[in-house]
Structure formats: C-alpha cells, structure tokens
Design a protein around this motif. Structure first.
Motif, mmCIF file in Angstrom:
data_model
loop_
_atom_site.group_PDB
_atom_site.id
_atom_site.type_symbol
_atom_site.label_atom_id
_atom_site.label_comp_id
_atom_site.label_asym_id
_atom_site.label_seq_id
_atom_site.Cartn_x
_atom_site.Cartn_y
_atom_site.Cartn_z
ATOM 1 N N CYS A 80 -9.518 40.931 -78.897
ATOM 2 C CA CYS A 80 -10.402 40.065 -78.108
ATOM 3 C C CYS A 80 -11.016 40.906 -76.999
ATOM 4 O O CYS A 80 -10.324 41.710 -76.368
ATOM 5 N N PRO A 110 -9.636 30.534 -79.675
ATOM 6 C CA PRO A 110 -10.502 31.660 -79.327
ATOM 7 C C PRO A 110 -10.326 32.042 -77.861
ATOM 8 O O PRO A 110 -10.011 31.200 -77.015
ATOM 9 N N ALA A 111 -10.525 33.306 -77.569
ATOM 10 C CA ALA A 111 -10.383 33.788 -76.198
ATOM 11 C C ALA A 111 -11.434 33.162 -75.291
ATOM 12 O O ALA A 111 -12.557 32.866 -75.721
ATOM 13 N N LEU A 138 -10.438 37.865 -68.928
ATOM 14 C CA LEU A 138 -10.226 37.455 -70.314
ATOM 15 C C LEU A 138 -8.940 36.644 -70.378
ATOM 16 O O LEU A 138 -7.899 37.090 -69.889
ATOM 17 N N VAL A 140 -6.375 34.541 -72.998
ATOM 18 C CA VAL A 140 -6.010 34.338 -74.397
ATOM 19 C C VAL A 140 -4.741 33.501 -74.452
ATOM 20 O O VAL A 140 -3.787 33.758 -73.723
#
Length: 317
Positions: A80, A110-111, A138, A140
């Motif tokens: 990702c 999904p990230a 980010l 996750v």
C-alpha cells in the motif's frame, strides 16, 4: 493460542528510480547506484522479517516493487502506498517522498490516505499548504482473526531542516532561526492533526492501533507527546512507546536510529495503543521486545539507508 506479530518501521532514504531528479543538491541515482540500493534494501527487509513494515522516503512505488521482487520474504506481500501527484503546471509525475506499507497479514479494507488536516487544525495564516501534511499519512486495517482488527498508521513528520520562505540571506542567523521555527511549527501542527485523527478514530472504533514511522523527534519531544496523548483524557485513547513497555528491555539496550558526528539519536518510533499496556484492564496483548537494526550507520555500505530500523515483536492474547 497466542499469536505473535512483528512490526517494523524503515526509512529507506530516497528510494527512487535511476535518473530521477529529487533535490537540487542531490545527484540522481545511476543504474549502478540503483541496483545497489535495491539489493541492500531487499536484504534489510529480509533481515527484519517483519509481518508488517511501514516505510518512509519512497519516491516511487515501482522502485519499491523492484525491491520486493529482489527479496525472499516479500515477493507476495501486499503493498500500500501514496501515489505520486502530478505537477500542477506540467502535468508530469512529481517525485515526492511518501510513505508506504508492506504486509504479509491480510488487509481488512483498502488503505486510507490522509492528506489534509482534520477540521479545526491549520498552520498559521500565510503558511504554505496550511491545511495539509507535508507527507500524507497512510492508514491500513489488518484482519487478525475472524473477529479482531488492528489499524496501522504510517507517518513521516516534517524534518528539522530549516524551512526558508524566500529569504535571500540564508547565512543570516535570524533568517536561519525563523526557518527553523517554521519547521518546528509545521511538525507540531502535524502532530496535533494526527492526535485529532486518532481521537476521532477511537470514538468511531476503539480497536487497537499502532502508529509508526519517522517522527523526526525523540520520544520525549513535545510533538511525540502530543501524538501519544500524554496529559489528556484516558477515554480519548492513549499511545505508548513500545520500547518503554516491552517485556524484555535488554533487547534494545543499544538502540538508536540516527548517527550524526558520533551523536546517536532515536527519531523512528513504534507507538502502541493502550490495548498493549501491561496495566490495561483487558489487554489485547503485550510488547515482547524491541530491536534496532543500525550496524550499517557506523559501517556504511553501498545503497544503505541513513536511518536504522526498529522491529517490535508483539504477542496477542
């Protein structure tokens, strides 16, 4: 049966494809330099052998894919990352340092990429990009088992490099001081923005979370304390330095991630939510050990990063 998971943070130091121009004072990688960097980075990933790795200074996701292809343990891992944004004038892709994540555990969704600050957080009036992180976060969500999920947030806060704002006299001590202050204000504001996001996520889903990356500050710095929620309400979700609550303190006795003129510092951290604290009412697990991979800082080799890596071993109940 207890499950062990290994988390790591890894600033790969200007991972880009050969010939790409990154900074004015930095020559692009030659094909030979690129091959050496891909090889060293892949070997270091295999040495870490972590289940989940957050990375910083990834200028090109394709370069990271090349690294994974040269590794032994991550060729089939999920990747990702933050895509490179186009230049607003030319429309061509711009090489910008971004964060990424590699996982051998399944992803639950999904990230999510957090580019903008939450509502109510902003840099002082007149600041460039006053409503956004210098490098996007980010987030996750990992699927641990049939019922449990865990969030990992990868960050790279603003560095201490002076942020000159058009000053011509860089050698002027007051210009330098003001530029340093701008960097501090941006890093502090990014910390507040992340703290706001963590509080929001805790209200929506108080599940375990791990925050890791290049904080560009020590664990005792005000910016890091803001992210951890020190002094705030316990109901807003607290975070702890994994090194300080690990079961085996001897594992990180010589830990540091930066070596500059014989000065050793740790600015790369792995924070864990209160679910992993030994005093938690209903702990999800515990931090077993924290290890630092930093031998290459004193014995520089081709393609090596200028950061050490942090590996945290967690045991789930």
């Amino acid at each position: 049966m207890p499950q062990e998971i290994r988390f790591a943070t890894f600033n790969v130091c200007n991972l880009s494809q050969p010939g790409a121009k990154l900074y004015d004072n930095l020559e692009p990688l030659s094909p030979e330099d690129y091959a050496a960097k891909v090889q060293w980075t892949a070997q270091q990933l295999d040495r870490l052998d972590a289940d989940v790795i957050g990375l910083q200074e990834v200028f090109c996701l394709q370069a990271l894919r090349d690294v994974l292809a040269h590794s032994r343990h991550y060729r089939d891992a999920a990747l990702c990352g933050v895509s490179t944004a186009p230049d607003p004038v030319t429309g061509a892709p711009r090489q910008m340092p971004q964060v990424a994540l590699i996982s051998r555990l399944p992803l639950a969704a999904p990230a999510a990429i957090h580019t903008d600050f939450p509502a109510g957080v902003t840099l002082p009036a007149g600041s460039r990009d006053a409503l956004s992180y210098a490098r996007a976060l980010l987030r996750v969500t990992l699927q641990l088992d049939d019922q449990r999920q865990l969030d990992v947030i990868v960050l790279h806060l603003k560095s201490k490099r002076p942020d000159y704002d058009g000053e011509a006299a860089h050698d002027n001590p007051m210009c330098h001081a003001q530029a340093q202050l701008r960097s501090l204000i941006r890093r502090g504001t990014e910390a507040v923005a992340l703290r706001s996001l963590l509080c929001q996520l805790h209200r929506e889903a108080p599940r375990p979370r791990i925050v890791l990356g290049d904080f560009n500050d020590s664990v005792d710095a005000v910016t890091t304390s803001i992210i951890m929620g020190e002094g705030g309400s316990e109901t807003a979700g607290r975070y702890y330095d994994s090194r300080r609550i690990q079961r085996d303190p001897s594992s990180s006795a010589h830990g540091y991630t930066i070596l500059h003129e014989d000065l050793r510092m740790t600015i790369d951290h792995v924070l864990v939510s209160e679910h992993f604290h030994p005093a938690a009412a209903q702990p999800l697990g515990q931090v077993l050990s924290v290890r630092y991979f930093n031998e290459h800082l004193a014995d520089v080799c081709a393609g090596a990063s200028d950061h050490g890596q942090v590996l945290v071993q967690v045991q789930l109940n």
